[in-house]
Scaffold this motif. Structure first.
Motif, short mmCIF file in Angstrom:
data_model
loop_
_atom_site.label_atom_id
_atom_site.label_comp_id
_atom_site.label_asym_id
_atom_site.label_seq_id
_atom_site.Cartn_x
_atom_site.Cartn_y
_atom_site.Cartn_z
N LEU A 55 21.41 0.98 2.21
CA LEU A 55 20.51 -0.12 2.52
C LEU A 55 19.35 -0.16 1.52
O LEU A 55 18.97 -1.23 1.02
CB LEU A 55 19.97 0.01 3.94
N ALA A 56 18.80 1.01 1.19
CA ALA A 56 17.70 1.07 0.22
C ALA A 56 18.16 0.59 -1.15
O ALA A 56 17.43 -0.14 -1.84
CB ALA A 56 17.17 2.50 0.13
N ASN B 34 0.83 -1.21 0.00
CA ASN B 34 0.00 0.00 0.00
C ASN B 34 0.86 1.25 0.00
O ASN B 34 0.53 2.24 -0.68
CB ASN B 34 -0.94 -0.01 1.21
N ALA B 35 1.96 1.22 0.78
CA ALA B 35 2.84 2.39 0.84
C ALA B 35 3.46 2.67 -0.53
O ALA B 35 3.59 3.83 -0.94
CB ALA B 35 3.93 2.16 1.89
N LEU B 36 3.84 1.61 -1.26
CA LEU B 36 4.42 1.79 -2.59
C LEU B 36 3.40 2.38 -3.57
O LEU B 36 3.75 3.17 -4.45
CB LEU B 36 4.93 0.45 -3.13
N LYS B 37 2.13 2.02 -3.39
CA LYS B 37 1.09 2.53 -4.28
C LYS B 37 0.74 3.98 -3.99
O LYS B 37 0.37 4.73 -4.90
CB LYS B 37 -0.16 1.66 -4.17
N ASN B 38 0.83 4.38 -2.72
CA ASN B 38 0.36 5.70 -2.30
C ASN B 38 1.44 6.78 -2.31
O ASN B 38 1.18 7.91 -1.91
CB ASN B 38 -0.24 5.61 -0.90
N LYS C 210 14.95 5.27 -3.85
CA LYS C 210 14.59 6.58 -3.29
C LYS C 210 13.19 6.54 -2.67
O LYS C 210 12.94 7.20 -1.66
CB LYS C 210 14.68 7.65 -4.37
N VAL C 211 12.31 5.78 -3.27
CA VAL C 211 10.96 5.63 -2.72
C VAL C 211 10.99 4.89 -1.40
O VAL C 211 10.26 5.23 -0.46
CB VAL C 211 10.05 4.92 -3.74
N LEU C 212 11.85 3.88 -1.30
CA LEU C 212 11.96 3.11 -0.05
C LEU C 212 12.40 4.00 1.11
O LEU C 212 11.94 3.83 2.25
CB LEU C 212 12.96 1.96 -0.23
N THR D 51 11.49 1.08 -10.96
CA THR D 51 10.72 2.19 -10.42
C THR D 51 9.56 1.62 -9.62
O THR D 51 9.09 0.50 -9.87
CB THR D 51 10.18 3.09 -11.55
N SER D 52 9.08 2.40 -8.66
CA SER D 52 8.06 1.90 -7.73
C SER D 52 6.73 1.61 -8.43
O SER D 52 5.98 0.74 -8.01
CB SER D 52 7.84 2.92 -6.61
#
Length: 584
Positions: free
Chosen positions: A206-207, A181-185, A193-195, A221-222
């Protein structure tokens, strides 16, 4: 490079082992660093707390640091409040980059109180704050007033408040649905970078490692992540969380092929491939000790050797320009035979020349075809003087050619010598190494000999390695030591190694009259490659022969030798292997 909240969690686990220890000493070696010595049943331990923007950290340290003669005021304040206090708790709020150290202390009235040190590891906003049991700030190593920050001030007497914090997931307990859900929102972008945006307490390295694993090394990409990649992402996140929770981390330092430290992590890193070298250490504290101590030591060494670097670069540049000019002059000497020809033709045709003639057109009788040659004449000179002029220029060209060739050869030898000193300087690891190079340059007349106060640093012995087969391998630290090692110390039956046509250290395998196996020679060749200018190359040729075949030319500069009866091994420089074989 950052000490993230996840790494701080590993530090917390290690520091908890000191709970129950009593404060023995408090020191402040620099303006933004504090060292607290604790006595436990297992012995004495030291906690390093740094609020320096470039090296903010908190961990157990084994390093010995020089302290100022007069302790700063903040250090005196800590001694007053923590004197004989007992560490009773080590806390972290989720994966926030703050470690709280709670001490049970006795105040001036004899009451038992709790004093908390808030170690905020947040880059340039890092701080160390002393908090009383009522939650009020006693003082901080960096005071933050209204001009510095309107959102959060840190001043004595104020209520301590946590820094502003956004709502993000804690990967130690995040469920798959929450991650999806976090990746979608979140706004789409590069996965690593999204992580960082959706998880708290994770650093870029780490990301990137999670993203690298999820995409099997491919860019992701996310918004385009597929189900299989998502499965791999969730798996590596859970695996990382398990390693932290079960204290089963792989504390790794990352460095380039020149062994310059770049980053660190609590898991193995695969994202760099062959571009970087990794070194694994046994604990988070040991890793931070190694990383920052090595980085600071390297910086100090480079700073102290900065004048020598500038000197060598200037000398190299000046010598290269001089050789370039001499080579151009040498090219002009190539027409010396033409000058002699002109002199001969003018002498043979004097009867045809009148004073005032500006040229002579004559047959070249040295050529079987007798071609016509036009020779320029000086109208102010007689025919005889014109002939003598060409003979004189011919002799000058011969002399110039000889002298220029000698000067160019000496210049190239000087360039090679300066290059060898520069290479040794880049690998200098102690003040003694730098002092010996400074002395060598002084003896060679490149710098003035300076009289230092006190005793000069003693020259260190050659670097010692031990091969897998038990043979001692010695490496010279500089040109003077290279000469001593190869020409005085080495026995005739020892094996001498040096990189082919590349500046580097002389290497000796001490054989004691035995014949070393091929593996030892190969390891010694790798060590020679690592201790040379070619340590960043993929393959380095290394010549080796018996030490009896190594000689020093008369009048040669330090480190210059000639050798015969040699063989060549082609090896790949391996700093990890060299470090493993190093005798410490």
């Amino acid at each position: 490079m950052a000490l993230d909240g996840a790494f701080l969690y590993a530090i917390k686990n290690e520091t908890e082992k000191l709970i129950g220890g009593r404060v023995e000493k408090v020191h402040q070696p620099s303006r933004e660093e504090i060292i607290i010595s604790l006595r436990t049943r297992q012995g004495s331990h030291k906690i390093m707390i740094s609020a320096n923007a470039g090296s903010a950290r908190v961990h157990i340290t084994k390093l010995t640091v020089d302290n100022p003669n007069t302790p700063p005021m903040f250090c005196m304040l800590l001694r007053k409040h923590l004197g004989s206090g007992k560490l009773i708790a080590v806390r972290q709020d989720g994966l926030e980059r703050i470690l709280f150290l709670d001490f049970e202390c006795v105040n001036e009235l004899g009451d038992v109180v709790t004093i908390t040190l808030a170690c905020e590891i947040m880059g340039r906003c890092s701080n160390l704050i002393i908090i009383n049991q009522d939650g009020n700030v006693i003082d901080s190593i960096k005071r933050v007033d209204e001009e510095m920050s309107r959102e959060r001030m840190v001043l004595p007497g104020m209520k301590y408040s946590l820094p502003p914090r956004s709502q993000r997931l804690n990967f130690l307990n995040a469920e798959r649905d929450e991650i999806e859900n976090a990746l979608k929102n979140v706004n789409a972008g590069e996965l690593s970078k999204v992580l960082i945006k959706i998880f708290e307490g994770i650093s870029p390295i780490l990301a990137r490692e999670w993203s690298f694993y999820a995409g099997k090394g491919e860019y992701i990409t996310s918004d385009e992540i597929n189900q299989q990649q998502l499965d791999r992402l969730v798996f590596i996140i859970n695996l990382t969380a398990q390693a932290l929770l079960e204290n089963n981390c792989k504390f790794t330092a990352v460095m380039d092929k020149e062994e310059v430290l770049k980053d660190f992590s609590f898991i193995r890193t695969e994202q760099f491939g062959n571009l970087m070298i990794t070194k694994e250490l046994s604990s988070a504290s040991e890793l931070l000790d190694y990383f920052y101590a090595e980085r600071d030591r390297t910086a100090r060494i480079k700073q102290r050797a900065n004048d020598l670097f500038r000197l060598l670069l200037n000398l190299t540049d000046r010598t290269s320009k001089r050789i370039s000019v001499q080579r151009e002059e040498l090219l002009e000497c190539k027409n010396k035979d033409t000058l002699k020809l002109y002199g001969d033709l003018v002498s043979a045709n004097m009867y045809r020349i009148q004073k005032g003639d500006s040229k002579l057109v004559a047959e070249n009788f040295y050529d079987e075809n007798n071609p016509q040659v036009e020779i320029k004449l000086d109208i102010m000179k007689t025919p005889s003087q014109n002939a003598q002029y060409y003979y004189s220029e011919y002799k000058k060209s011969i002399t110039a050619e000889q002298k220029l060739s000698e000067q160019i050869e000496k210049g190239e030898e000087e360039l090679a010598y300066l290059d060898s000193v520069f290479d040794a300087l880049t690998r200098a690891s102690t003040n003694s190494d730098i002092s010996q190079l400074r002395l060598e340059l002084s003896e060679q007349g490149y710098i003035k000999h300076s009289v230092q106060k006190g005793k000069p640093p003693k020259a260190l012995p050659p670097i010692e390695y031990k091969s897998s087969d038990g043979f001692c391998i010695l490496v010279g630290r500089n040109n003077k030591q290279n000469d001593q090692l190869s020409l005085k110390f080495a026995e005739k039956s020892d094996i001498w190694l040096h990189t082919q046509a590349i500046t580097g250290s002389h290497v000796i395998i001490c054989t004691d009259g035995e014949t070393p196996p091929d593996k030892t020679i190969e390891e010694a060749a790798v060590i020679a490659a690592v201790n040379s200018k070619g340590k960043g190359s993929n393959v380095v040729p290394v010549d080796y022969c018996l030490a009896r075949y190594v000689k020093k030319p008369s009048g040669a500069k330090p480190g210059k030798v000639i050798f015969t009866n040699y063989q060549t091994a082609f090896v790949k420089p391996d700093s990890v292997l060299a470090e493993k074989l190093l005798v410490k």
